[in-house]
Motif scaffolding. Structure first.
Motif, PDB file in Angstrom:
ATOM      1  N   ALA A   6       0.849  -1.186   0.000  1.00  0.00           N
ATOM      2  CA  ALA A   6       0.000   0.000   0.000  1.00  0.00           C
ATOM      3  C   ALA A   6       0.884   1.234   0.000  1.00  0.00           C
ATOM      4  N   ARG A   7       0.506   2.228  -0.751  1.00  0.00           N
ATOM      5  CA  ARG A   7       1.213   3.508  -0.745  1.00  0.00           C
ATOM      6  C   ARG A   7       0.232   4.549  -0.221  1.00  0.00           C
ATOM      7  N   ILE A   8       0.641   5.238   0.813  1.00  0.00           N
ATOM      8  CA  ILE A   8      -0.229   6.214   1.444  1.00  0.00           C
ATOM      9  C   ILE A   8       0.432   7.574   1.344  1.00  0.00           C
ATOM     10  N   LEU A   9      -0.278   8.536   0.801  1.00  0.00           N
ATOM     11  CA  LEU A   9       0.210   9.904   0.736  1.00  0.00           C
ATOM     12  C   LEU A   9      -0.674  10.734   1.643  1.00  0.00           C
ATOM     13  N   LEU A  10      -0.074  11.306   2.652  1.00  0.00           N
ATOM     14  CA  LEU A  10      -0.826  12.184   3.540  1.00  0.00           C
ATOM     15  C   LEU A  10      -0.867  13.561   2.881  1.00  0.00           C
ATOM     16  N   PHE A  11      -2.036  14.079   2.611  1.00  0.00           N
ATOM     17  CA  PHE A  11      -2.198  15.309   1.849  1.00  0.00           C
ATOM     18  C   PHE A  11      -1.455  16.458   2.496  1.00  0.00           C
ATOM     19  N   PRO A  12      -0.551  17.118   1.734  1.00  0.00           N
ATOM     20  CA  PRO A  12       0.325  18.152   2.300  1.00  0.00           C
ATOM     21  C   PRO A  12      -0.401  19.284   3.015  1.00  0.00           C
ATOM     22  N   ALA A  13      -1.419  19.878   2.427  1.00  0.00           N
ATOM     23  CA  ALA A  13      -2.066  21.029   3.067  1.00  0.00           C
ATOM     24  C   ALA A  13      -2.709  20.633   4.387  1.00  0.00           C
ATOM     25  N   LEU A  14      -3.422  19.518   4.390  1.00  0.00           N
ATOM     26  CA  LEU A  14      -4.067  19.055   5.609  1.00  0.00           C
ATOM     27  C   LEU A  14      -3.026  18.656   6.638  1.00  0.00           C
ATOM     28  N   LEU A  15      -1.979  17.971   6.191  1.00  0.00           N
ATOM     29  CA  LEU A  15      -0.939  17.541   7.109  1.00  0.00           C
ATOM     30  C   LEU A  15      -0.191  18.728   7.690  1.00  0.00           C
ATOM     31  N   THR A  43       3.131 -10.205   5.692  1.00  0.00           N
ATOM     32  CA  THR A  43       3.913 -10.000   4.476  1.00  0.00           C
ATOM     33  C   THR A  43       3.518  -8.725   3.740  1.00  0.00           C
ATOM     34  N   GLY A  44       2.603  -7.941   4.299  1.00  0.00           N
ATOM     35  CA  GLY A  44       2.179  -6.700   3.666  1.00  0.00           C
ATOM     36  C   GLY A  44       3.065  -5.543   4.083  1.00  0.00           C
ATOM     37  N   ASN A  45       2.991  -4.445   3.325  1.00  0.00           N
ATOM     38  CA  ASN A  45       3.763  -3.267   3.678  1.00  0.00           C
ATOM     39  C   ASN A  45       3.047  -2.008   3.224  1.00  0.00           C
ATOM     40  N   ALA A  46       3.478  -0.885   3.772  1.00  0.00           N
ATOM     41  CA  ALA A  46       2.914   0.416   3.414  1.00  0.00           C
ATOM     42  C   ALA A  46       4.046   1.429   3.368  1.00  0.00           C
ATOM     43  N   THR A  47       3.969   2.353   2.420  1.00  0.00           N
ATOM     44  CA  THR A  47       4.908   3.460   2.335  1.00  0.00           C
ATOM     45  C   THR A  47       4.144   4.733   2.629  1.00  0.00           C
ATOM     46  N   LEU A  48       4.557   5.451   3.652  1.00  0.00           N
ATOM     47  CA  LEU A  48       3.929   6.714   4.008  1.00  0.00           C
ATOM     48  C   LEU A  48       4.816   7.844   3.523  1.00  0.00           C
ATOM     49  N   SER A  49       4.223   8.918   3.044  1.00  0.00           N
ATOM     50  CA  SER A  49       4.987  10.105   2.668  1.00  0.00           C
ATOM     51  C   SER A  49       4.208  11.340   3.113  1.00  0.00           C
ATOM     52  N   TRP A  50       4.920  12.420   3.401  1.00  0.00           N
ATOM     53  CA  TRP A  50       4.298  13.619   3.929  1.00  0.00           C
ATOM     54  C   TRP A  50       5.160  14.836   3.626  1.00  0.00           C
ATOM     55  N   GLN A  51       4.574  16.009   3.812  1.00  0.00           N
ATOM     56  CA  GLN A  51       5.275  17.282   3.709  1.00  0.00           C
ATOM     57  C   GLN A  51       5.574  17.759   5.122  1.00  0.00           C
ATOM     58  N   PRO A  52       6.820  18.140   5.399  1.00  0.00           N
ATOM     59  CA  PRO A  52       7.125  18.623   6.756  1.00  0.00           C
ATOM     60  C   PRO A  52       6.463  19.975   7.021  1.00  0.00           C
ATOM     61  N   PRO A  53       6.032  20.196   8.246  1.00  0.00           N
ATOM     62  CA  PRO A  53       5.433  21.494   8.588  1.00  0.00           C
ATOM     63  C   PRO A  53       6.499  22.581   8.601  1.00  0.00           C
ATOM     64  N   THR A  54       6.118  23.811   8.283  1.00  0.00           N
ATOM     65  CA  THR A  54       7.054  24.940   8.291  1.00  0.00           C
ATOM     66  C   THR A  54       6.649  26.017   9.285  1.00  0.00           C
ATOM     67  N   GLU A  55       5.436  25.912   9.822  1.00  0.00           N
ATOM     68  CA  GLU A  55       5.005  26.906  10.800  1.00  0.00           C
ATOM     69  C   GLU A  55       4.125  26.265  11.861  1.00  0.00           C
ATOM     70  N   ARG A  56       4.038  26.963  12.968  1.00  0.00           N
ATOM     71  CA  ARG A  56       3.183  26.533  14.072  1.00  0.00           C
ATOM     72  C   ARG A  56       1.742  26.975  13.799  1.00  0.00           C
TER      73      ARG A  56
END
Length: 127
Positions: A6-15, A43-56
């Motif tokens: 599974a490939r999971i992309l956490l949506f940048p704006a929401l994240l 035997t399953g796997n997932a790849t998570l990806s995200w955008q790092p936050p830049t502000e509080r």
């Protein structure tokens, strides 16, 4: 042998909004968490990806991000496992050994003072 990827992309704006560290209401992370270290059995796997936050949340710049905590488990918002990431430049993570069924994931951003954000939006996949 059953294998699922599974490939999971956490949506940048929401994240970005949800991972942004709180200026005043952040929690100090305990030295150890009560979540277990994942012991691969599937035997399953997932790849998570995200955008790092830049502000509080208050809009001030986040200049000292120190890493992330990935939370995951097989019940929504009830995570059984965690992975500590101490490299703030990392924006992808591969998790293997996942058994069949639904898996749920969230990320917490951590700054250099140990302040943690709220959990990100939850992502899920079926293995």
């Amino acid at each position: 042998m059953y294998q699922s990827t599974a490939r999971i992309l956490l949506f940048p704006a929401l994240l970005l909004a949800l991972l942004s560290l709180l200026a005043c209401d952040a929690d100090i992370l305990p030295p150890e968490t009560d979540l277990a270290t994942h012991n691969p059995t599937g035997t399953g796997n997932a790849t998570l990806s995200w955008q790092p936050p830049t502000e509080r949340v208050d809009g001030s710049p986040l200049t000292k991000l120190s890493g992330y905590r990935i939370l995951y488990g097989q019940q929504s918002r009830r995570y059984s496992y965690s992975i500590e990431i101490t490299n703030p430049g990392l924006t992808r993570y591969f998790i293997d050994g996942l058994s069949e069924g639904w898996w749920y994931f969230a990320i917490v951003a951590i700054d250099s003072q140990g302040l943690a954000s709220a959990e990100s939006a939850e992502a899920s996949t079926r293995i």
